[in-house]
Structure formats: C-alpha cells, structure tokens
Design a protein around this motif. Sequence first.
Motif, PDB file in Angstrom:
ATOM      1  N   ILE A   1     -20.638 -23.249  81.482  1.00 17.28           N
ATOM      2  CA  ILE A   1     -21.936 -22.624  81.191  1.00 17.28           C
ATOM      3  C   ILE A   1     -22.074 -21.397  82.078  1.00 17.28           C
ATOM      4  O   ILE A   1     -21.792 -21.454  83.284  1.00 17.28           O
ATOM      5  CB  ILE A   1     -23.092 -23.596  81.503  1.00 17.28           C
TER       6      ILE A   1
ATOM      7  N   ASP B   1     -26.069 -17.264  84.362  1.00 17.07           N
ATOM      8  CA  ASP B   1     -27.301 -16.643  83.877  1.00 17.07           C
ATOM      9  C   ASP B   1     -28.014 -17.554  82.867  1.00 17.07           C
ATOM     10  O   ASP B   1     -29.242 -17.683  82.885  1.00 17.07           O
ATOM     11  CB  ASP B   1     -26.996 -15.291  83.214  1.00 17.07           C
ATOM     12  N   SER B   2     -27.224 -18.193  82.011  1.00 19.82           N
ATOM     13  CA  SER B   2     -27.827 -19.109  81.026  1.00 19.82           C
ATOM     14  C   SER B   2     -28.484 -20.287  81.739  1.00 19.82           C
ATOM     15  O   SER B   2     -29.588 -20.733  81.374  1.00 19.82           O
ATOM     16  CB  SER B   2     -26.748 -19.627  80.068  1.00 19.82           C
ATOM     17  N   TYR B   3     -27.793 -20.803  82.757  1.00 24.49           N
ATOM     18  CA  TYR B   3     -28.358 -21.921  83.526  1.00 24.49           C
ATOM     19  C   TYR B   3     -29.692 -21.520  84.161  1.00 24.49           C
ATOM     20  O   TYR B   3     -30.675 -22.278  84.097  1.00 24.49           O
ATOM     21  CB  TYR B   3     -27.363 -22.365  84.601  1.00 24.49           C
TER      22      TYR B   3
ATOM     23  N   LYS C   1     -31.825 -19.216  83.260  1.00 25.09           N
ATOM     24  CA  LYS C   1     -32.894 -19.057  82.262  1.00 25.09           C
ATOM     25  C   LYS C   1     -33.449 -20.415  81.827  1.00 25.09           C
ATOM     26  O   LYS C   1     -34.657 -20.626  81.741  1.00 25.09           O
ATOM     27  CB  LYS C   1     -32.351 -18.309  81.032  1.00 25.09           C
TER      28      LYS C   1
ATOM     29  N   PHE D   1     -30.119 -22.268  71.913  1.00 23.47           N
ATOM     30  CA  PHE D   1     -30.144 -21.199  72.916  1.00 23.47           C
ATOM     31  C   PHE D   1     -29.363 -19.992  72.385  1.00 23.47           C
ATOM     32  O   PHE D   1     -28.190 -20.117  72.024  1.00 23.47           O
ATOM     33  CB  PHE D   1     -29.510 -21.713  74.210  1.00 23.47           C
TER      34      PHE D   1
ATOM     35  N   ASP E   1     -28.251 -17.141  73.765  1.00 24.06           N
ATOM     36  CA  ASP E   1     -27.274 -16.401  74.573  1.00 24.06           C
ATOM     37  C   ASP E   1     -25.915 -17.087  74.656  1.00 24.06           C
ATOM     38  O   ASP E   1     -24.913 -16.451  75.000  1.00 24.06           O
ATOM     39  CB  ASP E   1     -27.817 -16.213  75.999  1.00 24.06           C
ATOM     40  N   GLU E   2     -25.885 -18.405  74.398  1.00 21.44           N
ATOM     41  CA  GLU E   2     -24.645 -19.144  74.602  1.00 21.44           C
ATOM     42  C   GLU E   2     -24.692 -20.435  73.780  1.00 21.44           C
ATOM     43  O   GLU E   2     -25.774 -20.988  73.548  1.00 21.44           O
ATOM     44  CB  GLU E   2     -24.493 -19.484  76.098  1.00 21.44           C
TER      45      GLU E   2
END
Length: 417
Positions: free
Chosen positions: A79, A82-84, A86, A262, A264-265
């Motif tokens: 992961i 940045d995703s974490y 957010k 999500f 972004d990812e």
Amino acid sequence: MLKIALKSLLSRRLTVALSVLTVALSVLLLIGVERLRTEARNSFSSTVSGTDLIVGARTGSVQLLLYSVFRVGNATNNIGWDSYQKLAKDERVAWTIPVSLGDSHKGFPVLGTSRDYFKYLQFGDSQQLQLAQGQIFARTHDAVLGANVAKKLGYQLGGKIILAHGSGEGAMSEHSDQPFSITGILSPTGTPVDDTVHVSLDGLTAIHEGWESGSASLLSTTGVLAADENRAVAPPTTITAFYVGLKSRTALFSYQRAVNQFPDETLMAIMPGVALSELWQLMKIAEQALLVVSAFVMVIGLLGMLTALLTGLNERRREMAILRSVGARAWQIFVLVMGETLLLVSTGMAAGVALLYLIIIACRPLLREFYGMSLAINPPTHTELLMLAATLMAGALIGAIPAWRAYRMSLSDGLMG
C-alpha cells in the motif's frame, strides 16, 4: 447379585481391563480431536481482537488475513504511504496500526510498525500487549521481541540483532551494517506476536536505504549510512497493510466500501471475523475427515468390547446357571449383563477424559512453545458432552446384544434344568 457381578468382573480382570482401555483410548481420540479443533479455532480467533478492519492490496480475503496477521505467505503488493495517510485521516477512523513485513531474523518474521501497535492491538478477550521487560522502541534502531523469540534465541535486553533481507530461513542477505538494540521483550500471548521481532517503520526504512534494487548497493555496503544512526529518516514509501479501529461499528460497511472503491489505489478491506469464517470453510473437509476417523475408531473400540463380552459368555454358562438356581430370573440376567457393559463403557469414558486432561497438562508448554497454540484446561464443552452421551448410548446398544444372548441362554438352561 451385585456382589456376584463384581466378583465375576474381578475374575475376568484382564479381559475387563483391556475392554476399559480400548474404550478409554477411543474416547481420548474422539474428544481429543474435538478439543484440538476447538482450541485451534479459539487460538486463531483470539489473535485479533478489537480490530474492525484490515486493509491491504487487492487479493483474497483469506490470503490478506494470513500474511498480515499470522505472518503466513507474502503480500502480492503493498500500500502506498500516501494512500494509508488519506484513509487513516478519515473521520470515521479512531485508530490505525500500519504494519510492514518482508524481513526476518533467524527465521522469525520482522514487523515494522508504529508505537500505536502496542497501544491498540488486542488479543484474546480484549487483552492488550504487555511488556515483560524493558520498553517499546524509542529510537530508529530499537527492537522489541516477542516472548518466543527471546526465549528460543536466549536474548536479553541490550543485546544486538541483525535483520535479514527476505523472509524465512532462506533469507541470505543481512543488514549487518545496521544492527538493532533489544529494548523490550513482550509477555507471552499465545499468538503470532510471540514469534515476531518488532521494529519501527523508521528502522525498516533506514536499513533499506540503498536496497531499492532488491540487493545491497555500494551506498549500503560502505557503512556510510550506518555511521550516522540518528540521521533523519524519510517516511516509508509503502507498507504491507494496516489495521483499523472505527469510532462506531455502524460505520463499518461504509468505511469498507470507501476503501474498496478508493480511487488512488486498488485496495481491499476485510473484516477479520468474516475472513476467519472463510478460512474455516476451507478447512472444514479436513476437520470432518478427522472426526469421521475418530468416530470409526470409537466404533471399532466398542466392537472389540462386544467381541470380548460375547466370547466370555460361553465361559459364563456355569455362572448363569448358578444365578438361575438361586432364584435369578431371566430378565435379571439381562439387566446384570447390561449393567456390566455400561459400567465398562462408563469407566472407559472416565479414564479417556482423565487421560485427555493429563495429556493437555503435560503438553501445554510444548504446544505453546513450538506451535503457538494455547490449550485451556476447561470443563467438557456442550459438543464434547454430546459425544460422550452418544458413546454411552452406543455402548448400551452394543451391550444389549450379549445381554439378550445371556437372557436366552439362561432361559434355555433354566428350561433344561
């Protein structure tokens, strides 16, 4: 008549002892398999307590649960940091625990995480992790050991350990330029935590500087990075997964949907309890096979006792004739043989259950040390009591065969007399 029956059993003590032993071993296997099955489920279920969701890269829910919680297998993807961040800042989230896996120390997995791991992670009946010695990591190169790691490797506070790049015994490349200091040892939990080396995410990031290609670069082998252990370390670029605790259980499905969609990812969020149910469904066939084998062993044990009783009946014709001569009726002979059979089965069941508890007491330390399984010394469960009742009923049905034969035999002998 009871006195005669007891003397009859004593005169056949070897046959009686073998019959009781056969039933005892059958009960031991039947109840033992059920107890192991139940305790294995409890042990798995107690590993994660109080965690609402586990978030990782898109994969199977069982696979995500196995590698993120039980350190079994490897993640298919990571992961982004940045995703974490957010998802962790979502207003529905009360706390998160980032975990990063992939390295090892002498076969034990290394887990990079934050101090929140020791604050929020719970196991068993909402129990928190406790330090047996020392303190949790405060500096980049501090490490906290699980109870089994410290015990098996004989480590003490203040010792130095070197992490290896990769997981399992096959990890060959070591981060020897940046050793970690042992600052804490956790109390036993009976979960995979006991077999884990815990370091900070900064520590994992620091030792992987210069390893971006997957192997040690010149930068990491010259010792330049190790020369300044207190240098500022950039945040990790990726993590393996993170645990989520929500402010309200009502937000569970909405947050799970937000993670699964999500933008972004490509991520997924699983509920640990649901994933465990799927895991048990996969293992259900093996469990049922074990129970069927145990049931057949029980049937074979009872048939062995039946053979011994039928064989002994011909040798007891004289005994039956004497009982009839002193006034015993045919139905009393039937009750006598039935009583003997039920007494043998009951004694065998009691001996089997006693043997099971003795084995549990003797093997608890070994199972906990080598397999991480904690066997509780609890009274028989409802299922086990049902199994014992079924065994007693099966013994009564089987005992009716020699009892009926003795009834017919004593009747014909009486008529002949």
